[in-house]
Design an enzyme around this catalytic site. Structure first.
Site, short mmCIF file in Angstrom:
data_model
loop_
_atom_site.label_atom_id
_atom_site.label_comp_id
_atom_site.label_asym_id
_atom_site.label_seq_id
_atom_site.Cartn_x
_atom_site.Cartn_y
_atom_site.Cartn_z
N HIS A 1 -2.68 2.49 8.26
CA HIS A 1 -3.76 1.64 7.72
C HIS A 1 -3.89 0.42 8.61
O HIS A 1 -2.90 -0.26 8.90
CB HIS A 1 -3.43 1.24 6.29
CG HIS A 1 -4.31 0.16 5.73
ND1 HIS A 1 -5.69 0.28 5.69
CD2 HIS A 1 -4.04 -1.06 5.21
CE1 HIS A 1 -6.21 -0.82 5.14
NE2 HIS A 1 -5.23 -1.66 4.85
N HIS B 1 -12.78 -3.52 4.11
CA HIS B 1 -11.33 -3.73 4.17
C HIS B 1 -10.71 -3.13 5.44
O HIS B 1 -10.03 -3.84 6.18
CB HIS B 1 -10.66 -3.15 2.91
CG HIS B 1 -9.19 -3.37 2.83
ND1 HIS B 1 -8.53 -3.63 1.66
CD2 HIS B 1 -8.23 -3.36 3.78
CE1 HIS B 1 -7.24 -3.79 1.88
NE2 HIS B 1 -7.03 -3.63 3.18
N GLU C 1 -17.12 12.13 22.73
CA GLU C 1 -15.82 12.70 22.38
C GLU C 1 -15.55 12.71 20.87
O GLU C 1 -14.65 13.41 20.41
CB GLU C 1 -14.69 11.91 23.07
CG GLU C 1 -14.66 12.05 24.58
CD GLU C 1 -14.20 13.43 25.05
OE1 GLU C 1 -13.21 13.92 24.50
OE2 GLU C 1 -14.85 14.00 25.93
N HIS D 1 -6.86 -2.90 10.06
CA HIS D 1 -8.05 -3.71 9.75
C HIS D 1 -8.88 -3.91 11.03
O HIS D 1 -9.07 -5.05 11.45
CB HIS D 1 -7.63 -5.09 9.21
CG HIS D 1 -6.94 -5.08 7.89
ND1 HIS D 1 -6.40 -6.22 7.31
CD2 HIS D 1 -6.69 -4.07 7.01
CE1 HIS D 1 -5.85 -5.92 6.15
NE2 HIS D 1 -6.01 -4.62 5.93
N GLU E 1 0.82 -1.21 0.00
CA GLU E 1 0.00 0.00 0.00
C GLU E 1 0.85 1.27 0.00
O GLU E 1 0.34 2.35 0.27
CB GLU E 1 -0.95 0.01 1.21
CG GLU E 1 -1.87 -1.19 1.34
CD GLU E 1 -2.87 -1.37 0.21
OE1 GLU E 1 -2.85 -0.56 -0.74
OE2 GLU E 1 -3.63 -2.34 0.26
#
Ligand code: 13P
Ligand code: ZN
Length: 275
Positions: free
Chosen positions: A140, A211, A170, A142, A116
């Protein structure tokens, strides 16, 4: 002394281990990149190897030419990073044109930056501009709850932002600008990189349908905190829907959201408020 004694390398590895412990990084899931400061590059430079071959990214950003990024390796497991950093993470230099990288430390044994990296690089490119140079981190992960939400919630920035804002008081304070949403796409290439960076022009976080999630921020703590806050809100949202049989009997109203914004001095994205 070793490069592992340099503070930023320590902080980076700690963030990766924290993400693993949260359960956000099954197998090789997720990746983390950090744009180093000049002082951090200087502190690490004694440990640099002679740069490897330049590898084109398929995307480009001239204003990131000459920058150095810490990156996780493609196919590498977050849970192994603290045990064996040199094979699982590395530092890459970007060429002056801003369209290729080469490894200057780590990623030993034939490893490469995360698949990525094009998405990270383009997200850095737009967030650096959007924050006058403050953004340094793209993360990134998952996390299960935000992924689960992409099966039950309309895949729009407004629907996701409102659901998350209303799931914990919050949230509007932590991400008043909201979150973007990228529809399902094949990961790992230039197309998803460009689609994500388009969202990141507006939002500091972007959901990848079915994803995961991308977060950006000025440092590792703030960026990890954003990931944590969004994922916890998603967990509450899913719990509410599951325990309430899909019905929501009470929520934080738009009037409440405006009151929070006023009290905490943040500006909510007005077009996401209904009344
Ligand atoms: P990498 O192992 O190449 O970083 O890929 C993991 C991932 O999460 C892909 O989206
Ligand atoms: Zn992923």
């Amino acid at each position: 002394m070793s490069i592992l004694d340099v503070k930023i390398i320590n902080d980076y590895i700690r963030t990766i281990t924290d993400g693993w412990e949260q359960g956000w990084h099954e197998r090789n899931g997720g990746n983390l990149t950090y744009r180093m400061t000049k002082d951090e590059v200087a502190a690490c430079r004694p440990y640099f190897t002679e740069g490897g071959a330049w590898v084109e990214m398929g995307v480009s950003a001239a204003h990131l030419g000459g920058e150095y990024f810490l990156t996780t390796g493609s196919g590498k497991f977050f849970r192994n990073v603290c045990l064996d950093p040199v094979h699982n993470i590395g530092i890459v230099e970007i060429n002056p044109e801003g369209n290729a990288w080469r490894i200057v430390w780590g990623l030993e044994g034939g490893a490469r930056p995360t698949s990525e990296f094009p998405s990270h690089f383009m997200n850095h490119a737009v967030r650096v501009k959007a924050t006058n140079g403050a953004c340094r981190v793209i993360y990134h992960a998952h996390p299960a709850n935000i992924i689960a939400m992409t099966y039950t919630t309309p895949l729009t920035a407004k629907a996701f932002t409102r659901a998350l804002w209303q799931s914990a008081t919050e949230c509007p304070v932590v991400f008043p600008g909201g979150v973007g949403v990228v529809p399902w796409m094949v990961p790992g290439g230039a197309d998803i990189a460009l689609a994500t960076s388009k969202e990141m022009e507006t939002y500091e976080a972007a959901v990848w349908a079915h994803h995961g999630l991308f977060c950006s921020g000025p440092d590792l703590d703030i960026t990890f905190g954003l990931m944590h806050t969004i994922e916890k809100a998603a967990e509450i949202y899913n719990l509410v829907l599951a325990t309430g049989g899909g019905k929501i009997l009470a929520t934080i109203s738009d009037e409440n959201l405006r009151a929070i914004a006023k009290e905490f001095g943040v500006t909510l994205r007005e077009e996401f408020l209904d009344n």
